[in-house]
Design an enzyme around this catalytic site. Structure first.
Site, PDB file in Angstrom:
ATOM      1  N   HIS A  92      42.528  43.752 110.046  1.00 31.06           N
ATOM      2  CA  HIS A  92      42.824  43.212 108.677  1.00 31.06           C
ATOM      3  C   HIS A  92      44.546  43.256 108.686  1.00 31.06           C
ATOM      4  O   HIS A  92      44.926  42.432 107.921  1.00 31.06           O
ATOM      5  CB  HIS A  92      42.898  44.527 107.146  1.00 31.06           C
ATOM      6  N   HIS A 115      43.135  53.405 107.129  1.00 29.38           N
ATOM      7  CA  HIS A 115      43.667  53.422 108.838  1.00 29.38           C
ATOM      8  C   HIS A 115      44.777  54.328 108.360  1.00 29.38           C
ATOM      9  O   HIS A 115      44.960  54.971 107.164  1.00 29.38           O
ATOM     10  CB  HIS A 115      43.771  51.809 108.963  1.00 29.38           C
TER      11      HIS A 115
END
Length: 151
Positions: free
Chosen positions: A72, A121
């Site tokens: 992303h 993440h």
């Protein structure tokens, strides 16, 4: 920056570049940069590093692929600045470079922050994604400028 939104945004951008600006080469370079960068390099690096995501109990959403680098973050750091660059180059948006830069920066930073906030993440995943994304942005921009100056 979810996958469906990115695919739709890329297709719309390609149509705009081809139909409105008549820039076939720019559209092709844009597409190659996005596909090679995001689908090729980023996916390959995930399989090379095979870094596990943060612990399941820390996540607010479920993700099953590897963590490093953040796809992303990579996509946001490449696609949003590249789209803004192309729009600024061929439209009146070029008169507002600071405003465009601020908006794009806020979008890119918010996407990276959201990946950490959601627990999918680590900070290093996001920073690596940003670094690779911006590298591909500049590489793609360089190729566009070289091709456009030749013709």
């Amino acid at each position: 920056a979810n996958e469906e939104f990115v695919i739709i945004a890329i297709l719309v951008m390609l149509l705009v570049v081809v139909l409105a600006f008549r820039k076939w080469r720019v559209a092709l370079i844009y597409l190659i940069g996005v596909v090679v960068g995001n689908l090729g390099v980023n996916s390959s690096l995930k399989n090379v590093f095979k870094r596990e995501r943060p612990a399941e109990e820390l996540r607010l959403v479920s993700e099953s692929s590897f963590s490093f680098p953040s796809g992303h973050s990579f996509a946001s750091a490449m696609i949003y600045p590249l789209t803004a660059y192309i729009l600024m180059r061929y439209t009146g948006l070029g008169r507002y470079p600071r405003t465009v830069a601020v908006v794009v920066t806020l979008i890119v930073l918010s996407i990276g922050f959201s990946r950490i906030y959601l627990g999918v993440h680590f900070l290093t995943d996001v920073l690596a994604g940003y670094s690779l994304g911006y590298a591909f942005y500049y590489l793609t921009r360089f190729v566009i400028e070289k091709v456009e100056n030749v013709t």
